[in-house]
Design a protein around this motif. Structure first.
Motif, short mmCIF file in Angstrom:
data_model
loop_
_atom_site.label_atom_id
_atom_site.label_comp_id
_atom_site.label_asym_id
_atom_site.label_seq_id
_atom_site.Cartn_x
_atom_site.Cartn_y
_atom_site.Cartn_z
N VAL A 22 6.08 -4.46 -18.55
CA VAL A 22 5.38 -5.28 -17.56
C VAL A 22 6.08 -6.62 -17.41
CG1 VAL A 22 3.22 -6.52 -17.07
CG2 VAL A 22 3.13 -4.15 -17.87
N GLU A 23 6.46 -7.20 -18.54
CA GLU A 23 7.17 -8.48 -18.50
C GLU A 23 8.46 -8.35 -17.68
OE1 GLU A 23 8.62 -11.80 -21.73
OE2 GLU A 23 8.93 -9.69 -22.25
N LYS A 24 9.21 -7.29 -17.92
CA LYS A 24 10.46 -7.07 -17.19
C LYS A 24 10.20 -6.87 -15.70
CE LYS A 24 14.61 -4.24 -17.18
NZ LYS A 24 15.30 -3.07 -17.73
N MET A 25 9.14 -6.13 -15.39
CA MET A 25 8.80 -5.91 -13.98
C MET A 25 8.49 -7.23 -13.28
SD MET A 25 6.42 -2.50 -14.25
CE MET A 25 6.25 -2.22 -12.48
N TYR A 31 7.23 -4.68 -7.22
CA TYR A 31 6.08 -4.59 -6.32
C TYR A 31 4.79 -4.82 -7.11
CZ TYR A 31 3.15 -2.58 -2.60
OH TYR A 31 2.23 -2.38 -1.62
N CYS A 32 3.94 -5.70 -6.61
CA CYS A 32 2.72 -6.12 -7.32
C CYS A 32 1.84 -4.95 -7.74
CB CYS A 32 1.91 -7.08 -6.46
SG CYS A 32 2.77 -8.63 -6.13
N ILE A 33 1.65 -3.99 -6.87
CA ILE A 33 0.77 -2.86 -7.19
C ILE A 33 1.35 -2.05 -8.35
CG2 ILE A 33 -0.21 -0.69 -6.31
CD1 ILE A 33 -1.56 -3.30 -5.27
N ASP A 34 2.67 -1.92 -8.41
CA ASP A 34 3.29 -1.22 -9.54
C ASP A 34 3.02 -1.95 -10.85
OD1 ASP A 34 4.25 0.70 -7.80
OD2 ASP A 34 6.25 -0.21 -7.65
N ILE A 35 3.08 -3.28 -10.80
CA ILE A 35 2.80 -4.08 -12.00
C ILE A 35 1.33 -3.93 -12.39
CG2 ILE A 35 2.72 -6.42 -12.96
CD1 ILE A 35 5.09 -7.08 -11.04
N ASN A 37 -0.62 -1.44 -11.80
CA ASN A 37 -0.81 -0.11 -12.36
C ASN A 37 -0.35 -0.05 -13.82
OD1 ASN A 37 -1.98 1.02 -10.08
ND2 ASN A 37 -0.03 1.65 -9.22
N GLN A 38 0.74 -0.73 -14.13
CA GLN A 38 1.22 -0.76 -15.51
C GLN A 38 0.26 -1.54 -16.40
OE1 GLN A 38 3.75 0.83 -17.16
NE2 GLN A 38 3.74 2.00 -15.27
N ILE A 39 -0.27 -2.63 -15.88
CA ILE A 39 -1.25 -3.40 -16.64
C ILE A 39 -2.49 -2.55 -16.92
CG2 ILE A 39 -2.84 -5.37 -16.53
CD1 ILE A 39 -0.57 -6.86 -14.97
N SER A 40 -2.92 -1.79 -15.93
CA SER A 40 -4.08 -0.90 -16.13
C SER A 40 -3.79 0.14 -17.21
CB SER A 40 -4.43 -0.19 -14.82
OG SER A 40 -4.92 -1.11 -13.89
#
Length: 87
Positions: A22-25, A31-35, A37-40
């Motif tokens: 997530v940090e690297k993203m 893209y915010c939604i991808d981040i 989704n990873q946080i979720s």
């Protein structure tokens, strides 16, 4: 080291890996939604770890405390845990 601890440590190492992802993203301005989704996914993994830890606690520490007659203390402790889990 007990098998349960190995599983918990493996799970937390995987969570740390996901957080680094997530940090690297974020650094790469993905893209915010991808981040999100990873946080979720990280949150879900943390909840699973918490559930696993709670189950282990119930099956060991709580059983032992009840047998010793410390049931009121352990119930209060668990109520605090459940209050915080809902937040």
């Amino acid at each position: 080291m007990a098998q349960r601890n190995k599983e918990e440590l493996l799970r937390i190492k995987n969570i740390i890996g996901h957080l680094k992802g997530v940090e690297k993203m974020i650094e790469e301005e993905k893209y915010c939604i991808d981040i999100i989704n990873q946080i979720s996914a990280v949150q879900s993994s943390l909840k699973k770890l918490s559930d696993q830890m709670l189950e282990g606690h119930l099956n060991s520490c709580v059983k032992s405390a009840i047998k010793k007659g410390d049931d009121e203390e352990v119930i209060n402790e668990l109520m605090e845990v459940f209050k915080h889990r809902g937040k």
